[in-house]
Design an enzyme around this catalytic site. Sequence first.
Site, PDB file in Angstrom:
ATOM      1  N   HIS A 213       7.738 -24.665   9.652  1.00 25.88           N
ATOM      2  CA  HIS A 213       6.652 -25.243  10.463  1.00 25.88           C
ATOM      3  C   HIS A 213       5.265 -25.003   9.880  1.00 25.88           C
ATOM      4  CE1 HIS A 213       9.001 -25.513  14.535  1.00 25.88           C
ATOM      5  NE2 HIS A 213       9.697 -25.982  13.517  1.00 25.88           N
TER       6      HIS A 213
ATOM      7  N   THR B  71       2.585  -1.947   8.739  1.00 23.41           N
ATOM      8  CA  THR B  71       2.980  -2.953   9.734  1.00 23.41           C
ATOM      9  C   THR B  71       3.055  -4.360   9.160  1.00 23.41           C
ATOM     10  OG1 THR B  71       0.651  -3.290  10.252  1.00 23.41           O
ATOM     11  CG2 THR B  71       1.850  -1.679  11.617  1.00 23.41           C
TER      12      THR B  71
ATOM     13  N   HIS C 278       4.436 -31.370  11.346  1.00 23.66           N
ATOM     14  CA  HIS C 278       3.976 -30.031  10.964  1.00 23.66           C
ATOM     15  C   HIS C 278       2.920 -30.105   9.859  1.00 23.66           C
ATOM     16  CE1 HIS C 278       6.901 -28.309  13.595  1.00 23.66           C
ATOM     17  NE2 HIS C 278       7.865 -29.002  13.010  1.00 23.66           N
TER      18      HIS C 278
ATOM     19  N   ASP D 269       0.887  -1.162   0.000  1.00 18.89           N
ATOM     20  CA  ASP D 269       0.000   0.000   0.000  1.00 18.89           C
ATOM     21  C   ASP D 269       0.926   1.214   0.000  1.00 18.89           C
ATOM     22  OD1 ASP D 269       0.923   0.252   2.577  1.00 18.89           O
ATOM     23  OD2 ASP D 269      -1.049   0.247   3.537  1.00 18.89           O
TER      24      ASP D 269
ATOM     25  N   CYS E 160       3.018  -3.418   3.825  1.00 23.20           N
ATOM     26  CA  CYS E 160       2.240  -2.239   4.225  1.00 23.20           C
ATOM     27  C   CYS E 160       2.946  -1.607   5.415  1.00 23.20           C
ATOM     28  CB  CYS E 160       0.774  -2.576   4.486  1.00 23.20           C
ATOM     29  SG  CYS E 160       0.408  -3.592   5.921  1.00 23.20           S
TER      30      CYS E 160
HETATM   31  C1  RB5 Z   1      -1.745   2.685   6.658  1.00 21.21           C
HETATM   32  O1  RB5 Z   1      -1.726   3.861   7.383  1.00 21.21           O
HETATM   33  C2  RB5 Z   1      -1.588   1.475   7.585  1.00 21.21           C
HETATM   34  O2  RB5 Z   1      -2.736   1.332   8.371  1.00 21.21           O
HETATM   35  C3  RB5 Z   1      -1.330   0.217   6.793  1.00 21.21           C
HETATM   36  O3  RB5 Z   1      -0.214   0.395   5.982  1.00 21.21           O
HETATM   37  C4  RB5 Z   1      -1.063  -1.020   7.594  1.00 21.21           C
HETATM   38  O4  RB5 Z   1      -0.089  -0.806   8.563  1.00 21.21           O
HETATM   39  C5  RB5 Z   1      -2.265  -1.687   8.139  1.00 21.21           C
HETATM   40  O5  RB5 Z   1      -2.217  -2.768   8.724  1.00 21.21           O
END
Ligand code: RB5
Length: 153
Positions: A98, A67, A133, A8, A65
Amino acid sequence: MKIAIASDHAGFDQKPAMIEYLEGLGHEVEDFGPAAPERCDYADFADPVARAVAAGKADRGVLICGTGIGMALTADKVAGIRASVIQTPEFAHLFREHNNGNVLCISGRFTSFDVNKQIVDEFLETEFAGGRHAVRVEKIMREDDPAFEGVAE
Ligand code: RB5
């Protein structure tokens, strides 16, 4: 290997360098976008990557993205997908060994590109161990079956 990749806006900066890195390793990479860094919704990019892997059009998926969390939540809902957020090379190794993970979700905001390259290396090089596994992964995958009524108490 055929690799489907997407991000993203928060993962956008690392995506071109990751594509270049993967191609340099000899992989065939398909970029599912976005094409520009404008704010967008991660689910719109996790979905086609997960579906490409589930359909066998790609061997593995890589999603970036902020996180990795939103990508993983979305991709893992697609039948046939085992997606997880991975923050260390050690977890990437175990995700393959695993869990037979097939869609790697990484952070563009909290994990450096250098560490993400090491994570991707483990994700692509580590074989699934099978054995005990495999039994556990089969139990994960029964959750994809609408007819599965859950583990009896
Ligand atoms: C975008 O601001 C952020 O929410 C997205 O990149 C991600 O971290 C969501 O899980």
